[in-house]
Design a protein around this motif. Structure first.
Motif, short mmCIF file in Angstrom:
data_model
loop_
_atom_site.label_atom_id
_atom_site.label_comp_id
_atom_site.label_asym_id
_atom_site.label_seq_id
_atom_site.Cartn_x
_atom_site.Cartn_y
_atom_site.Cartn_z
N LEU A 55 80.50 12.56 74.25
CA LEU A 55 81.29 13.74 74.44
C LEU A 55 82.75 13.67 73.43
N VAL A 56 83.16 12.44 73.35
CA VAL A 56 84.38 12.51 72.71
C VAL A 56 84.17 12.72 71.15
N LYS A 57 82.76 12.31 70.71
CA LYS A 57 82.51 12.54 69.37
C LYS A 57 82.24 14.07 69.10
N HIS A 58 81.57 14.48 70.00
CA HIS A 58 81.32 16.18 69.95
C HIS A 58 82.53 17.07 69.62
N ALA A 111 81.81 4.08 71.43
CA ALA A 111 82.85 5.20 70.60
C ALA A 111 82.96 4.44 69.11
N GLU A 112 83.37 3.11 69.19
CA GLU A 112 83.80 2.84 67.84
C GLU A 112 82.77 2.81 66.75
N VAL A 147 85.20 6.63 66.43
CA VAL A 147 86.30 6.97 67.41
C VAL A 147 87.35 5.44 67.57
N CYS A 148 88.40 5.84 67.49
CA CYS A 148 89.23 4.87 67.47
C CYS A 148 90.23 4.81 68.78
N ILE A 149 90.41 3.52 69.41
CA ILE A 149 91.02 3.60 70.71
C ILE A 149 92.70 3.18 70.54
N GLU A 150 93.55 3.99 70.73
CA GLU A 150 94.80 3.61 70.43
C GLU A 150 95.42 2.83 71.32
N TYR A 151 94.95 2.97 72.43
CA TYR A 151 95.38 1.77 73.53
C TYR A 151 94.52 1.71 74.80
N SER A 152 94.32 0.59 75.42
CA SER A 152 93.42 0.62 76.57
C SER A 152 94.28 -0.24 77.79
N SER A 178 92.99 15.69 68.59
CA SER A 178 93.41 14.22 68.76
C SER A 178 93.18 13.38 67.73
N VAL A 179 93.64 13.15 66.67
CA VAL A 179 93.46 12.38 65.57
C VAL A 179 94.69 11.51 65.09
N CYS A 180 94.33 10.41 64.58
CA CYS A 180 95.61 9.66 63.93
C CYS A 180 96.06 10.29 62.82
#
Length: 860
Positions: A201-204, A231-232, A236-241, A520-522
């Motif tokens: 979903l996030v990738k889509h 996701a990685e 997709v990158c995770i800014e914080y978890s 939502s991109v870095c």
């Protein structure tokens, strides 16, 4: 906690029968809801969401656990279980003449309470201190629980006894491990699939920079670990978890919200159980954190109690996966009949009623005050709207419903002594209702396969999991301003990977005032023509966009590398596609080609004009003295020299490449042969007039033979060149990066320099002879003019060599044409201009007496 639970079970094996020493159990746990039957099914739900723990004094037995804060949704799950059991008991086709009873316990959303419930379900409700428990378990199967951590405790406790546990809401992928949980089943898909669905979903939606928050338990930690891994892998990158627990302090929750607030990611993946979601939302609202696109897990994404006006301001536009909803006919009517009068002594029904109507049931005079509201149990629930009566989103309740039916079918097959394919089973492995054991039910449950009234087929795979199918829901507001859960997509793990996730045509409502899909991109996407360059020390999603170098392209957005163009192609101005290189050759259309063509034609015209003039004055002494035949042959060769320069202009072809060099070599050899013959003729003519000389005069046949022989030798050189290694068209792609230079490859450099060297040899011989005869007596000394012309000729071709070697591209050809034209004009002007001057402007000097005057004076 598990160690504590299993210390209560001191198992010994005697004559094949399992007996449990329950002398350490202490105070028993009593079912909140129960009913007798031929076969008992257990249930464990978080009917209360909080637990009051008292520190033990170690001087007396611990007090009973006190659970508070009634959860209407979980209470509905429990009532759905009772509804399904009563529906089955009323049917004659399923378990005829068999009644199912139930014992439902409250785990209070705590693993501690879950352990106590597990012990009670295994051993029954009897007070068994200092007694040996019976080998038969109190229940044949258990439905529960609603959280993964509590379900893990329940499954570990019941596993050794082969009591099947069917969860309606525990999604942790760890529970699919058959070695650790051999008797576990569930009617909700594993997070193994949900985590992957969320990653897709996030990738889509091209969100490559997201934040993540999870429950600090088995459900959240396992689910988020899978999501991060997938996701990685999808870029997709995770800014914080961040991880939270409902029991965390307010300071800890506030710090997590601060991280979310300061983060640059506009999308937040919340893999949270309802308890953690509640405490997080409370702090989110307090700190007024808005403008975040929430992506939720199935545990809360369709929780109706969250859809309040205040919470909707935060979660509006949220998307997430949930299981399919369904309708259960008759359930709402059943729920509306729940009343304290069904069991006046039941404290749970009394608590529910008081919470639903906000009153005190059956008040005493001593407790009565002015502001208290009282009720007697006769109130009407049909107008009530809360989590208990809301059956519009029957998703988890439907899982409870399916779990009860799965157990009923397993019991039916066990009592009918049937295997999964309907064949009779060994009579020794099945029995009557009094002899049936939980391990038989577990075996039948593994092989169960039936179809619900809704048309849904129920079965379990080898891990006890159902087929993973999800709906993608979106929080949207209807015309009345109420939050609704709209299905906008589907995910089916049973399909091929490229077909698993499908979006509907329904428009999605996004978070924020504009309701446009957030980005939502870095780092912003790199346009075609640029490539991503990773920033040292930052995640791969944070990058710079660098333009592709010349000759390389990137045709897609966010290209990791630039692609080098093929040899005959070059990058366009934007570096987004490869185009054919510019083809360069000296053409007739460009200025340089036009200018050189004009000079060439001018030279031809002047040569023809001189020839015509000589022909008109052919009988004059000057023309006769100039050897008319050699003069016309020289003019003819000069015309060819001027014309051969035209073969160097235009696109090189196989024929033009062979013609240009051979024509150049032969015509210049003819020209030099004529000049050489004229020079020899002049020298011999004057030497023959000297008295006593013995040198014969140069005859006309001798001149013709010398011209022919000198020219023929060049023809032989050119023929050998064409036969052995002829010049051919060649695409020069190394000299210029963005240009293809069309030129003629010499084929054999030896052949080219042999042709040029032979012309040079003839010109040197001419020059030497002309130089020696420069002082011969004559009013018109032709040898002097030949010397001047050959000086120009030699100077031109000596300077031609370095210019030819160093000139790039089409300028190489231009230099060669310039040398041809310059040397040709030098010969034409130096040899014929003085004669034309006398013929046209000084006719009085065009006499035999004047031409021979100086000679006679000298001889006399």
């Amino acid at each position: 906690m598990l160690v504590f639970g299993f210390l209560l079970l001191c198992s010994i094996k005697t004559k094949g029968e399992i007996k449990v020493n329950c002398s350490m159990i202490g105070k028993p746990e009593y079912a909140l809801l129960s009913k007798d039957g031929d076969i008992i099914i257990g249930g464990a739900f978080s009917i209360h969401s909080k637990i009051n723990l008292e520190m033990p004094s170690f001087t007396e037995k611990p007090h009973r656990l006190m659970c508070t804060s009634l959860n209407l949704r979980e209470f509905r799950f429990a009532q759905t279980m009772i509804f399904a059991i009563e529906e089955i008991n009323s049917k004659e086709s399923l378990l005829p003449n068999i009644s199912i009873g139930y014992q439902i316990f409250d785990s209070c959303g705590s693993t501690l309470a879950s352990m106590r419930s597990s012990m009670a379900l295994i051993n029954g409700q009897e007070l068994t201190a200092e007694h040996i428990c019976s080998g038969k378990t109190a229940v044949k199967a258990i439905i529960g629980e609603s959280e993964s951590s509590s379900t893990i405790v329940l499954s570990r406790a019941t596993g050794p006894f082969r009591i099947p546990v069917i969860s309606h809401f525990a999604t942790c992928a760890c529970l699919s491990n058959r070695k650790q949980f051999p008797s576990f089943f569930r009617t909700i898909p594993s997070d193994f699939y949900q985590s992957r669905a969320l990653a897709q979903l996030v990738k889509h939606f091209r969100w490559t920079w997201v934040g993540a928050v999870r429950s600090d338990n088995d459900y959240g930690n396992n689910g988020m670990a899978t999501f991060v891994e997938v996701a990685e892998r999808e870029g997709v990158c995770i800014e914080y978890s961040e991880a939270i627990s409902r029991t965390n302090s307010k300071e800890k929750i506030a710090k997590v919200v601060e991280v979310i607030k300061k983060g640059t990611a506009k999308v937040l993946v919340a893999f949270l159980a309802q308890g953690e979601m509640d405490v997080l939302l409370e702090e989110i609202i307090r700190q007024n954190v808005t403008g975040i696109q929430w992506v939720g897990s199935e545990s809360w994404i369709t929780a109706r109690y969250l859809a309040t006006k205040i919470v909707s301001e935060v979660l509006d536009g949220a998307v997430g996966f949930t299981i399919s909803k369904s309708k259960i006919p008759g359930l709402r009517e059943f729920l509306l009949k729940v009343n304290p009068s069904q069991n006046p002594s039941n404290a749970l029904l009394r608590e529910f009623w008081e919470m639903a109507f906000g009153c005190h049931l059956f008040p005493s005079i001593s407790s009565k005050t002015e502001h208290e509201k009282f009720c007697n149990g006769s109130e009407n629930m049909s107008n009530m709207s809360n989590e208990f009566t809301d059956v519009s989103e029957l998703r988890i309740s439907n899982n409870v419903y399916k779990a009860v039916y799965a157990i009923a079918y397993a019991l039916h097959n066990t009592l009918a002594c049937k295997t999964s394919n309907g064949a009779p089973e060994n009579k020794g492995t099945c029995g009557t209702k009094d002899l049936i054991v939980s391990s038989q039910v577990m075996h039948s449950l593994q092989n169960v396969n039936f179809t619900m009234a809704s048309g849904e087929t129920i079965y379990f795979d080898q891990n006890g999991d159902p087929t993973a199918r999800y709906e993608l829901v979106n929080w949207q507001k209807n015309g009345a301003g109420e939050t609704t859960f709209i299905t906008v997509g589907h995910y089916d793990a049973s399909l091929p990977s490229e077909q698993q996730f499908v979006m509907n045509s329904i428009n999605i409502v996004w978070a924020g005032d504009s309701h446009t899909k957030p980005s939502s991109v870095c780092s912003e996407s790199c346009r075609p023509g640029f490539r991503q360059a990773v920033i040292k020390g930052r995640p791969v999603c944070c990058f710079e966009c660098l333009r592709c170098p010349s000759g390389e392209i990137s045709s897609t957005t966010d290209s990791a590398e630039c692609i080098k163009c093929p040899l005959e192609h070059w990058s366009n101005e934007n570096h987004s596609m490869c185009v054919l290189k510019k083809v360069e050759f000296l053409s007739f259309e460009e200025n340089m080609g036009i200018l050189l063509t004009a000079f060439s034609l001018t030279g031809v015209s002047l040569t023809i004009a001189v020839a015509l003039m000589f022909y008109h004055f052919i009988d004059t002494p000057l023309v006769k003295a100039s050897n008319a035949e050699l003069s016309f042959l020289l003019l003819f060769s000069l015309s060819l020299c001027f014309l051969c320069s035209l073969t160097f202009i235009g696109q090189p072809t196989e024929w033009s490449c062979m013609l240009r060099h051979t024509a150049f070599g032969i015509t210049f050899a003819l020209c030099m042969s004529c000049v050489l013959a004229r020079t020899i003729a002049v020298v011999m003519a004057f030497k023959a007039t000297v008295p006593g000389t013995s040198v014969p005069q140069c005859t006309l046949p001798l001149q013709r033979v010398s011209v022919f022989c000198c020219t023929f030798f060049q023809v032989i050189i050119c023929t050998l060149w064409l036969v052995l290694a002829p010049p051919i068209p060649y695409k020069n792609i190394t000299h210029s990066l963005d240009t293809i230079i069309l030129e003629c490859d010499l084929g054999s450099a030896i052949g080219f320099w042999a042709v040029l060297g032979y012309i040079g040899l003839l010109s040197v011989l001419c020059f030497v002879l002309a130089f020696l005869a420069r002082k011969l007596p004559d009013n018109f000394n032709e040898a002097k003019f030949i010397t001047f012309s050959l000086l120009i000729f030699c100077a031109v071709w000596i300077t031609f060599i370095p210019a030819y070697v160093s000139s790039p591209g089409k300028f190489t050809v231009a230099v060669e044409i310039f040398a041809i034209l310059a040397s040709s004009f030098g010969l034409l002007f130096c040899i014929f201009t003085p004669k034309c001057y006398i013929i046209l402007l000084k006719p009085e000097q065009n006499t035999r007496k004047h031409i021979m005057g100086k000679t006679h004076n000298k001889s006399q």
